[in-house]
Design a protein around this motif. Structure first.
Motif, short mmCIF file in Angstrom:
data_model
loop_
_atom_site.label_atom_id
_atom_site.label_comp_id
_atom_site.label_asym_id
_atom_site.label_seq_id
_atom_site.Cartn_x
_atom_site.Cartn_y
_atom_site.Cartn_z
N LEU A 83 74.09 32.74 -11.66
CA LEU A 83 74.65 31.91 -12.72
C LEU A 83 75.86 32.60 -13.33
CD1 LEU A 83 71.34 30.84 -14.54
CD2 LEU A 83 72.63 29.59 -12.78
N LEU A 84 76.87 31.80 -13.69
CA LEU A 84 78.09 32.31 -14.31
C LEU A 84 77.99 32.10 -15.81
CD1 LEU A 84 80.95 33.46 -13.69
CD2 LEU A 84 81.77 31.09 -13.71
N VAL A 85 78.14 33.17 -16.58
CA VAL A 85 77.91 33.14 -18.03
C VAL A 85 79.15 33.65 -18.74
CG1 VAL A 85 76.39 33.92 -19.89
CG2 VAL A 85 75.46 33.62 -17.58
N VAL A 86 79.47 33.02 -19.88
CA VAL A 86 80.59 33.49 -20.71
C VAL A 86 80.10 33.70 -22.13
CG1 VAL A 86 81.41 31.18 -21.36
CG2 VAL A 86 83.02 33.07 -21.28
N THR A 87 80.67 34.69 -22.81
CA THR A 87 80.34 34.91 -24.21
C THR A 87 81.30 34.13 -25.11
OG1 THR A 87 81.80 36.84 -24.48
CG2 THR A 87 79.58 37.25 -23.63
N GLY A 88 80.86 33.84 -26.32
CA GLY A 88 81.75 33.25 -27.33
C GLY A 88 82.36 31.92 -26.93
N ASP A 89 83.61 31.71 -27.36
CA ASP A 89 84.34 30.49 -27.03
C ASP A 89 85.74 30.87 -26.56
OD1 ASP A 89 86.23 30.29 -29.56
OD2 ASP A 89 84.22 30.62 -30.35
N GLU A 119 86.69 37.76 -24.35
CA GLU A 119 85.26 37.52 -24.18
C GLU A 119 84.84 38.14 -22.84
OE1 GLU A 119 83.32 36.35 -26.40
OE2 GLU A 119 84.72 35.47 -27.82
N LEU A 120 83.54 38.19 -22.59
CA LEU A 120 83.04 38.73 -21.32
C LEU A 120 82.56 37.60 -20.43
CD1 LEU A 120 81.09 41.89 -22.53
CD2 LEU A 120 83.38 41.78 -21.52
N LEU A 121 82.87 37.71 -19.16
CA LEU A 121 82.45 36.75 -18.13
C LEU A 121 81.59 37.51 -17.14
CD1 LEU A 121 82.90 33.87 -16.77
CD2 LEU A 121 84.71 35.01 -15.46
N PHE A 122 80.37 37.04 -16.91
CA PHE A 122 79.50 37.80 -16.01
C PHE A 122 78.54 36.87 -15.27
CE2 PHE A 122 77.61 37.83 -20.24
CZ PHE A 122 76.28 37.50 -20.03
N THR A 123 77.93 37.42 -14.24
CA THR A 123 76.96 36.66 -13.44
C THR A 123 75.58 37.30 -13.60
OG1 THR A 123 77.56 37.97 -11.48
CG2 THR A 123 78.65 35.85 -11.76
N ILE A 124 74.56 36.45 -13.54
CA ILE A 124 73.18 36.93 -13.60
C ILE A 124 72.35 36.21 -12.54
CG2 ILE A 124 73.30 37.42 -16.08
CD1 ILE A 124 71.63 34.84 -16.53
N GLN A 147 69.33 33.94 -11.14
CA GLN A 147 68.75 32.73 -11.72
C GLN A 147 67.45 33.00 -12.46
OE1 GLN A 147 68.60 28.99 -9.90
NE2 GLN A 147 70.52 29.18 -8.77
N GLU A 148 66.68 33.98 -11.98
CA GLU A 148 65.41 34.24 -12.65
C GLU A 148 65.57 34.81 -14.05
OE1 GLU A 148 65.70 37.43 -9.28
OE2 GLU A 148 66.24 35.31 -9.55
N ASP A 149 66.78 35.26 -14.37
CA ASP A 149 67.04 35.77 -15.72
C ASP A 149 67.45 34.67 -16.70
OD1 ASP A 149 66.44 38.45 -15.32
OD2 ASP A 149 68.46 38.94 -14.62
N PHE A 150 67.61 33.45 -16.24
CA PHE A 150 68.07 32.37 -17.12
C PHE A 150 67.16 32.18 -18.34
CE2 PHE A 150 67.89 27.81 -18.29
CZ PHE A 150 69.13 27.73 -18.91
N PRO A 151 65.81 32.18 -18.19
CA PRO A 151 64.96 31.99 -19.37
C PRO A 151 65.20 33.03 -20.46
CG PRO A 151 63.67 31.71 -17.37
CD PRO A 151 65.01 32.25 -16.94
N LYS A 152 65.67 34.23 -20.08
CA LYS A 152 65.88 35.28 -21.06
C LYS A 152 67.11 35.02 -21.94
CE LYS A 152 64.02 38.74 -17.85
NZ LYS A 152 64.33 39.96 -17.05
N ILE A 153 68.09 34.30 -21.41
CA ILE A 153 69.30 34.04 -22.19
C ILE A 153 69.37 32.61 -22.72
CG2 ILE A 153 70.55 35.73 -20.77
CD1 ILE A 153 72.15 33.25 -19.68
N LYS A 154 68.47 31.77 -22.27
CA LYS A 154 68.50 30.35 -22.64
C LYS A 154 68.44 30.20 -24.16
CE LYS A 154 66.07 25.97 -21.91
NZ LYS A 154 64.88 25.32 -21.29
N GLY A 155 69.40 29.44 -24.70
CA GLY A 155 69.42 29.17 -26.12
C GLY A 155 70.08 30.23 -26.96
N PRO A 165 72.90 31.90 -28.82
CA PRO A 165 74.18 31.33 -29.27
C PRO A 165 75.41 32.13 -28.81
CG PRO A 165 73.07 32.46 -31.08
CD PRO A 165 72.10 32.42 -29.95
N ASN A 166 75.20 33.37 -28.34
CA ASN A 166 76.33 34.18 -27.88
C ASN A 166 76.70 33.91 -26.43
OD1 ASN A 166 76.77 36.21 -30.20
ND2 ASN A 166 74.56 36.31 -29.85
N LEU A 167 75.82 33.24 -25.68
CA LEU A 167 75.97 33.14 -24.24
C LEU A 167 75.92 31.68 -23.78
CD1 LEU A 167 73.46 36.01 -23.33
CD2 LEU A 167 75.93 36.21 -23.67
N THR A 168 76.81 31.33 -22.85
CA THR A 168 76.85 29.97 -22.31
C THR A 168 76.94 30.04 -20.80
OG1 THR A 168 78.06 29.19 -24.25
CG2 THR A 168 78.06 27.76 -22.31
#
Length: 347
Positions: A169-175, A294-299, A301-309, A311-314
């Protein structure tokens, strides 16, 4: 925002190079246990044990990277440090020291450089890093700054650009997009000022995006947040040149493709309204604007529940096989190839 001060002007030749360095750095105190010896000898002495050392350097040149007609010197000093620290955080590390070198023309008195260094000192205090050296020289072309950031990361915890895998998954911080739109506001007000120097701009409605341009912050919180969440990124980069450019860097180094979803890109309402005012497409601003840090990173898929919701990560997309390429999936589900249209120093 940072505040400037008024004072009498002191020509730099009264101090000389070493006197200038001593004067500007006398208020800096050492904070890091790895700093054995800072400013005052031929080299700084740093002690690291069982850690990887990170080093990153960046240059800022007047007329290319900053415009002093709207960039206060204190803000410039702060920003010069912060943009380098961002590179250390993008390696999953903690910055510990910086060096600052500058070339300065004779139009700058001592008091101007005191303002510059007050911003550098504030950044050092805010991010708990030590100023441990640098160089000064004269310039016939205004002001030039070069900052080197040094940091550390535990062995085997460095995160590179080349670790992303298909289905990550591709994740970005902030806006995104705020710094670019802040620049548009400042450049517009500069042109208005040229026509009518008595006109004082009202920047209050744009305070968020102007601050994103003049006083950006590095995401020092994200490294510790990910550790708390027990999430280790597979690849990471900071967003200095625009979202599309940084995604393509990750794809190139990791030899993967990407699907980025337009409707997932995080935009502040101030950015959206400013884009409407300037008749700019907000998606293109986020993709190509740059300087958001901001930071752009990949994780995985099994880590998605840990970051879900959080507010710092999208989550804005996912990685694919390399032969599928890197694409933006628009709101009407069209697939458009991503292009690197961000900042180019030689453009």
């Amino acid at each position: 925002m940072l505040e400037a001060k008024d004072s009498e002007k002191t020509p730099l030749e009264k101090l000389g190079e070493f006197g200038l360095i001593d004067h500007l750095t006398q208020v800096f105190t050492l904070k890091q246990p790895s700093t054995e010896f800072g400013i005052g000898d031929d080299a700084a002495v740093l002690k690291f044990k069982d850690k990887n050392v990170l080093v990153s350097t960046d240059q800022l040149l007047e007329g290319i990277h900053f415009d002093l007609s709207y960039m206060p010197l204190k803000h410039l000093g702060y920003k010069a440090v912060v943009v380098n620290l961002s590179d250390i955080y993008a390696m999953n590390g903690i910055p510990t020291q910086v060096t600052v070198s500058m070339a300065v023309s004779n139009r700058f008195p001592l008091e101007a450089l005191e303002e510059l260094y007050s911003g550098i000192q504030l950044a050092c205090e805010m991010y708990q890093v030590d100023l441990v050296g640098g160089d000064t020289t004269s310039s016939d072309r205004g002001l030039y700054l070069s900052v080197t950031a040094i940091g550390q990361v535990e062995e085997n915890e460095s995160v590179y650009r080349n670790g992303a895998q298909p289905n990550d998954l591709l994740v970005v911080t902030g806006d995104l997009g705020g710094a670019y739109m802040g620049l548009q506001v400042l450049q517009r007000e500069k042109e208005v000022f040229k026509v009518n120097p008595n006109n004082q701009p009202d920047l209050e409605p744009y305070s968020y995006i102007v601050e994103r341009q003049l006083k950006p912050e590095a995401r020092k919180d994200i490294v510790s947040l990910l550790k708390e969440l027990d999430v280790t990124p597979t690849a990471m980069i900071d967003i200095s040149d625009g979202l599309s450019s940084e995604i393509l860097h990750l794809c190139s180094k990791s030899k993967v493709g990407c699907m980025l979803y337009e409707d997932k890109i995080p935009l502040d309402p101030t950015v959206i309204s400013a884009c409407e005012e300037f008749k700019l497409d907000s998606t293109m601003v986020a993709l190509s604007g740059g300087e958001d840090y901001e930071l752009l990173f990949t994780i995985k898929q099994e880590d998605f529940p840990k970051i879900k919701g959080n507010p710092n990560l999208t989550v804005v997309g996912h990685m694919t096989e390399a032969d599928r390429g890197a694409h933006l999936i628009t709101r009407n589900e069209q697939s458009i190839p991503l292009k690197a249209q961000g900042w180019n120093s030689f453009g």
